[in-house]
Design an enzyme around this catalytic site. Structure first.
Site, PDB file in Angstrom:
ATOM      1  N   ARG A 157      62.714-100.269   0.652  1.00  0.00           N
ATOM      2  CA  ARG A 157      61.409 -99.673   0.901  1.00  0.00           C
ATOM      3  C   ARG A 157      60.673 -99.514  -0.422  1.00  0.00           C
ATOM      4  O   ARG A 157      61.278 -99.534  -1.500  1.00  0.00           O
ATOM      5  CB  ARG A 157      61.560 -98.320   1.600  1.00  0.00           C
ATOM      6  CG  ARG A 157      62.226 -98.396   2.962  1.00  0.00           C
ATOM      7  CD  ARG A 157      62.363 -97.005   3.575  1.00  0.00           C
ATOM      8  NE  ARG A 157      62.942 -97.045   4.916  1.00  0.00           N
ATOM      9  CZ  ARG A 157      64.248 -97.012   5.195  1.00  0.00           C
ATOM     10  NH1 ARG A 157      65.126 -96.916   4.181  1.00  0.00           N
ATOM     11  NH2 ARG A 157      64.692 -97.057   6.438  1.00  0.00           N
ATOM     12  N   LYS A 182      65.814 -93.181   3.237  1.00  0.00           N
ATOM     13  CA  LYS A 182      65.239 -92.486   4.379  1.00  0.00           C
ATOM     14  C   LYS A 182      66.356 -91.842   5.194  1.00  0.00           C
ATOM     15  O   LYS A 182      67.371 -92.467   5.475  1.00  0.00           O
ATOM     16  CB  LYS A 182      64.451 -93.476   5.247  1.00  0.00           C
ATOM     17  CG  LYS A 182      63.601 -92.818   6.311  1.00  0.00           C
ATOM     18  CD  LYS A 182      62.728 -93.840   7.007  1.00  0.00           C
ATOM     19  CE  LYS A 182      61.815 -93.185   8.029  1.00  0.00           C
ATOM     20  NZ  LYS A 182      60.938 -94.179   8.699  1.00  0.00           N
ATOM     21  N   HIS A 288      55.267-103.241   1.876  1.00  0.00           N
ATOM     22  CA  HIS A 288      56.231-103.043   2.965  1.00  0.00           C
ATOM     23  C   HIS A 288      56.372-104.309   3.811  1.00  0.00           C
ATOM     24  O   HIS A 288      57.408-104.507   4.459  1.00  0.00           O
ATOM     25  CB  HIS A 288      55.797-101.870   3.841  1.00  0.00           C
ATOM     26  CG  HIS A 288      56.913-101.279   4.658  1.00  0.00           C
ATOM     27  ND1 HIS A 288      57.975-100.617   4.088  1.00  0.00           N
ATOM     28  CD2 HIS A 288      57.144-101.283   6.002  1.00  0.00           C
ATOM     29  CE1 HIS A 288      58.811-100.215   5.040  1.00  0.00           C
ATOM     30  NE2 HIS A 288      58.335-100.606   6.212  1.00  0.00           N
ATOM     31  N   ARG A 291      59.448-106.228   2.983  1.00  0.00           N
ATOM     32  CA  ARG A 291      60.669-105.742   3.645  1.00  0.00           C
ATOM     33  C   ARG A 291      60.764-106.317   5.058  1.00  0.00           C
ATOM     34  O   ARG A 291      61.842-106.746   5.478  1.00  0.00           O
ATOM     35  CB  ARG A 291      60.644-104.213   3.676  1.00  0.00           C
ATOM     36  CG  ARG A 291      61.773-103.558   4.486  1.00  0.00           C
ATOM     37  CD  ARG A 291      61.668-102.040   4.352  1.00  0.00           C
ATOM     38  NE  ARG A 291      62.372-101.305   5.399  1.00  0.00           N
ATOM     39  CZ  ARG A 291      63.648-100.944   5.340  1.00  0.00           C
ATOM     40  NH1 ARG A 291      64.378-101.277   4.284  1.00  0.00           N
ATOM     41  NH2 ARG A 291      64.207-100.261   6.320  1.00  0.00           N
ATOM     42  N   HIS A 314      68.740 -98.863   8.764  1.00  0.00           N
ATOM     43  CA  HIS A 314      68.270 -98.329  10.047  1.00  0.00           C
ATOM     44  C   HIS A 314      69.385 -97.534  10.722  1.00  0.00           C
ATOM     45  O   HIS A 314      70.527 -97.986  10.784  1.00  0.00           O
ATOM     46  CB  HIS A 314      67.838 -99.463  10.971  1.00  0.00           C
ATOM     47  CG  HIS A 314      66.545-100.107  10.570  1.00  0.00           C
ATOM     48  ND1 HIS A 314      66.159-101.361  10.990  1.00  0.00           N
ATOM     49  CD2 HIS A 314      65.542 -99.655   9.763  1.00  0.00           C
ATOM     50  CE1 HIS A 314      64.980-101.650  10.481  1.00  0.00           C
ATOM     51  NE2 HIS A 314      64.589-100.642   9.731  1.00  0.00           N
ATOM     52  N   TYR A 323      62.435-107.017  14.906  1.00  0.00           N
ATOM     53  CA  TYR A 323      62.191-108.249  14.145  1.00  0.00           C
ATOM     54  C   TYR A 323      62.510-109.496  14.951  1.00  0.00           C
ATOM     55  O   TYR A 323      62.057-110.587  14.609  1.00  0.00           O
ATOM     56  CB  TYR A 323      62.994-108.226  12.839  1.00  0.00           C
ATOM     57  CG  TYR A 323      62.567-107.117  11.914  1.00  0.00           C
ATOM     58  CD1 TYR A 323      61.323-107.138  11.294  1.00  0.00           C
ATOM     59  CD2 TYR A 323      63.383-106.010  11.691  1.00  0.00           C
ATOM     60  CE1 TYR A 323      60.913-106.110  10.466  1.00  0.00           C
ATOM     61  CE2 TYR A 323      62.985-104.972  10.862  1.00  0.00           C
ATOM     62  CZ  TYR A 323      61.744-105.031  10.258  1.00  0.00           C
ATOM     63  OH  TYR A 323      61.324-103.994   9.445  1.00  0.00           O
TER      64      TYR A 323
END
Length: 342
Positions: A157, A182, A288, A291, A314, A323
């Site tokens: 990120r 995150k 971003h 990514r 994630h 994706y």
């Protein structure tokens, strides 16, 4: 007629008389204290303080203790209807008010749990093709080129690469350790061979800056949580330094210490925007987006979705599944059986 007192910015009270309890801190100071007690980021602190202040001002400077569900709902409705804010912004405001009532005021209000959060729209991410990524990277130079290549080559990120520290780059193993990502999670991603040599050269130049800061007695760096007290020498050690730093010193808003902070992420965002425009790509690509492109191109290359999920950090594979919708292989990335026959 009595005018309301602003609880967010009331003047400090005079010293209390002997035997009396000291005056209660101002509301926003209480919010800041509780946020720092829980080691929230400076960005979270800034946003929460802003939302609490806006909430109080919206209701004529009434103290939050005097308000409840109708006032919170009125404020959130105002943001959506009059302010036209995005659902994520409205949810952030609600989170700030939840923190205010529960952690700062110590009030458990059952209606807060029942309040419905704004539904975030499910949008497909913007993804560049391999050729478009190459065109963008060719139009970036210097430290911004290195940062952009790291974003595309590792899937980090934006703030993860901006806050990267020297100790977390492992050239021997060919990997980068991402700390406190995150969700306050650590993870490991690859160090691309194509960027390794340039990163080494950058660190050599970076160390010269660090040595100059040492001589100027301004080499200390921000350390998370209580590490500065636990390891007093760590703040001025080379290993804890940011890889990408600002060109000048600035004052830390929490400690008041003047030192060199990490690079401002807005500079990379502007460089990326210029590169996208120069390359003639008609997509709203940002850092971003690199990514997103990293994840999509890995899946397109045949890598397992669980592997990609781990590299991206994630928590749920359903987040990574998005994706598969942008792969250039039909719906959900599935190859039609008719194409196999033909």
């Amino acid at each position: 007629m009595n005018t309301p007192i602003d609880p967010t910015n009331a003047p400090p009270a005079l010293p209390s008389a002997p035997g009396k309890s000291p005056p209660e801190p101002r509301l926003l100071d209480q919010v800041r204290a509780q946020i720092r007690l829980r080691h929230y980021s400076i960005r979270t602190e800034s946003q929460y303080v802003q939302w609490v202040k806006r909430f109080v001002l919206f209701h004529g400077k009434r103290h939050p203790r005097e308000m409840g569900a109708p006032e919170v709902e009125a404020f959130l409705s105002h943001l959506a209807v009059e302010g036209h804010v995005a659902s994520a912004t409205q949810n952030q405001a609600l989170s700030a008010l939840l923190f205010l009532y529960r952690q700062v005021l110590g009030i458990e209000l059952p209606w807060l749990d029942e309040m419905v959060r704004a539904k975030r729209p499910q949008r497909l991410p913007v993804v560049l093709t391999r050729g478009e990524v190459q065109r963008v990277l060719e139009r970036m130079d210097g430290v911004y080129s290195l940062l952009a290549r790291l974003l595309y080559g590792t899937g980090m990120r934006l703030m993860e690469v901006i806050r990267l520290r020297v100790k977390d780059v492992d050239f021997a193993q060919g990997e980068i350790l991402i700390r406190d990502g995150k969700g306050a999670k650590d993870r490991v991603t690859m160090l691309p061979e194509g960027v390794s040599a340039d990163l080494r050269e950058h660190l050599q130049r970076r160390k010269l800056v660090f040595e100059d800061d040492l001589r100027a007695d301004k080499a200390s760096v921000y350390l998370p949580d209580a590490l500065a007290r636990k390891y007093p020498a760590a703040s001025t050690s080379w290993l804890w330094q940011y890889v990408f730093v600002a060109g000048s010193y600035s004052v830390d808003p929490r400690s008041g210490v003047e030192r060199r902070h990490h690079l401002d992420e807005k500079l990379l965002q502007r460089a990326m925007k210029k590169a996208v425009l120069a390359s003639g790509i008609d997509k709203p690509a940002t850092p971003h987006t690199l990514r997103h492109s990293f994840a999509t191109h890995l899946l397109d290359g045949g890598y397992d979705i669980r592997t990609v999920q781990e590299l991206l950090g994630h928590a749920d594979v359903s987040t990574t599944m998005i994706y598969t919708h942008v792969l250039q292989r039909g719906g959900r990335g599935v190859r039609s059986p008719l194409d196999s026959l033909l």
